[in-house]
Design a protein around this motif. Structure first.
Motif, short mmCIF file in Angstrom:
data_model
loop_
_atom_site.label_atom_id
_atom_site.label_comp_id
_atom_site.label_asym_id
_atom_site.label_seq_id
_atom_site.Cartn_x
_atom_site.Cartn_y
_atom_site.Cartn_z
N ALA A 161 -4.29 1.45 -1.84
CA ALA A 161 -3.72 2.73 -2.27
C ALA A 161 -4.69 3.47 -3.18
N ARG B 230 0.84 -1.21 0.00
CA ARG B 230 0.00 0.00 0.00
C ARG B 230 0.87 1.25 0.00
N ASP B 231 1.90 1.25 0.85
CA ASP B 231 2.76 2.43 0.93
C ASP B 231 3.48 2.68 -0.39
N SER C 187 1.09 3.82 -3.02
CA SER C 187 0.63 5.19 -2.73
C SER C 187 1.61 6.22 -3.27
N GLU C 188 2.88 5.86 -3.19
CA GLU C 188 3.88 6.80 -3.72
C GLU C 188 3.73 6.98 -5.22
#
Lengths: 348, 348
Positions: free
Chosen positions: A222, A169-170, A173-174
């Motif tokens: 995300a 997810r991180d 997300s970027e």
DNA sequence: TTGTACGCGTTATCAC
DNA sequence: GTGATAACGCGTACAA
């Protein structure tokens, strides 16, 4: 006469077998002089210590942990992911004087290898995440061999797991934050034995293979709605290369490809290079795992680093705990983002 | 009650233990109906087959071959040489339903691991060439464990060997034929536990480590009198890099470096690049082993390819033969030249 | 075709 | 501190 036995040594030393046993195992009170005599007799006869098999039978333990790897160790040995995991396992088992019995197994091949069904082991660790119904796992459970799995939870096994959903997810997300909207996803297999193929992004089946399921969920977390999804048949550079050719032939072309492993992502980078595309100028690429791929230089994949060695260590410790009859509860491991050089804003 | 035993099954099936045993092993005449009843009783009780340890004790064999690798499996796993050898071993052992017990051991570290001294195994294979007096080898021999070594001959062991002297002679001869006269040599360790260091080319000690000795002999066979000799502490890219810096700082600079392994040679190429030297324009480099180093692209090392997988296969087959009590005589394997892109005439 | 009896080499338990 | 005894679970002569 064949190899001398403990009884022979005892006789030669003029003591009883039980005393000789104590002298060797050090597990009881023995007079120093007696021990001396026993050792001398042993040296004399060329006795090199208790027969390990007899000892195992008596103690009900073999001192061996089976490690189930993918069929063809070559693959496991060449895959940086397995290598690191095996390394962690080896370290932790060695520290406990537990043997490491390597057992190649592929659920896709017919039959269950003799070793899975019949080898002596006190516990087993499955390196590859088993799908539900995996035959090796079933066999082990039927044998009541305490088993540790990685990345997935199964009834009757301890498991070492990783927070890959949050990690993905991180990372995803970027990519979103950079402004990408035409994002394609290159997944790991959804289930064992499936080939490479394009999937309908709006009607994806539920992966039975846990890492795929978690990472897919991470992508969705995300807020991404992929323009295309290709399922790879395996985590291999070649697979990534082929899949990327398909994805990059689309019109309009995706501006970012999120791959579910670094090896797949490396294949994507190679395909992009071959098409004369600049990474990340024309295409953003992310991987997963955080393995070291020096041959991809000058590119370094944006990725999420898994602590594979630690994972192996924990798995081995879990196995040791299971052998000791303890209950095992391993905390989820976390992944660490690795920025890399393969992400950037989309071309306008 | 714990796990059911064969006796339990026999009782449940209303037959004698020996009949039940025969039904399972298939090693004797049993009426079909009787076998059925036995199997049914086994299924009922959840009996999954004879206890492997008891079976081992009775038969006097464990069905396991110990594979002694270098301490820290990570090193073995990352070293393409070991990986290929292990792969060949795994294949051949698996085909015979022999287990592969991985045992890390480093003769330089103190003590002998419990596993070498006490693990149950019918035979052992030492991946790393043992030096004379190697403690693991001594321990195995004291235990009467039939042992297979690679590349070197030791009393009481079978060995799989390679014609590396001839291979090195051919390779080195080509360097000579190209016209080089200022040739430096970058060797493997002469003996265990020695560090990196420069040696006097005119007063070289005799390497106790067989591969080093053979390859050195091959260099001499080619009629070369090296202008400099550096002994590497291990077959690693970093070692090659450091050694090359020393060698390339000499005045006059050598026009060719003959390295005793591809990893060392790769380090040499990297060092040359860093110094802005062209390979092979300014410097000819040769390696040994013939491993695949894609990250060295566009250079491909001139080398002599060892059939590592085959070597592993032969080692495993030798181990199986030793277990069967057969005499083993393995033919010397040959190496195949790989031209590569790193050789050329000396700069004038 | 089936059953009986014993031994593989060790160690745990208990008595002395 | 030491010794006798039993049992771990199985395979295999040998007898029936």
């Amino acid at each position: 006469m064949g190899r001398p036995t403990l009884a022979d040594v005892a006789a030669a030393a003029g003591v009883s077998p039980s005393t000789a046993s104590l002298a060797f195992s050090g597990a009881g009170p023995v007079a120093a002089a007696t021990r001396e005599r026993v050792m001398a007799a042993a040296a004399q006869l060329g006795y090199t210590g208790p027969n390990p098999i007899a000892r195992s039978l008596r103690r009900g333990q073999s001192g061996v942990v089976g490690v189930i790897t993918g069929r063809h160790l070559s693959r496991s040995f060449r895959d940086p992911v397995s290598v690191q995991t095996l390394d962690g396992i080896a370290d932790a088992l060695g520290a406990r004087d537990l043997g490491m019995l390597l057992i190649p197994f592929d659920d896709a091949a017919p039959g269950v290898p003799q070793l899975v069904a019949h080898a002596a082991m006190d516990a087993a660790i499955m390196i590859a995440t088993p799908a539900p119904g995996d035959r090796a796992l079933r066999t082990l459970l039927a044998r009541d061999v305490p088993t540790v799995t990685l990345d997935s939870r199964h009834r009757g096994t301890a498991s070492v797991r990783i927070a890959d959903r949050a990690g993905m997810r991180d990372l995803a997300s970027e990519v979103v934050a950079l402004g990408h909207t035409r994002i394609a996803v290159l997944t790991l297999p959804f289930a064992p034995g499936r080939g490479t193929g394009e999937l309908d992004p709006d009607h994806l089946p539920r992966p039975t293979y846990t890492p795929t399921r978690n990472r897919l969920a991470g992508v969705r977390d995300a807020g991404i709605r992929p323009v295309a999804v290709v399922e790879a048949g395996a985590s291999l550079v070649e697979e990534g290369f082929e899949a990327a050719r398909r994805l990059l032939a689309r019109d309009p072309r995706p501006t970012a490809i999120i791959a579910f492993s670094d090896l797949l992502a490396a294949g994507v980078v190679l395909a992009a290079r071959e098409l004369g595309l600049d990474v990340p100028g024309d295409l953003t690429v992310t991987g997963f795992d955080g393995v070291d791929l020096p041959w991809l230089a000058p590119d370094v994949l944006a990725s999420a680093m898994q602590p594979f060695v630690h994972k192996g260590t924990l798995a081995a410790e879990a196995a040791a705990a299971l052998i000791a009859g303890e209950d095992v509860r391993t905390p989820d491991l976390t992944v660490v983002p690795r920025p890399g050089t393969t992400t950037g804003p989309p071309p306008h």
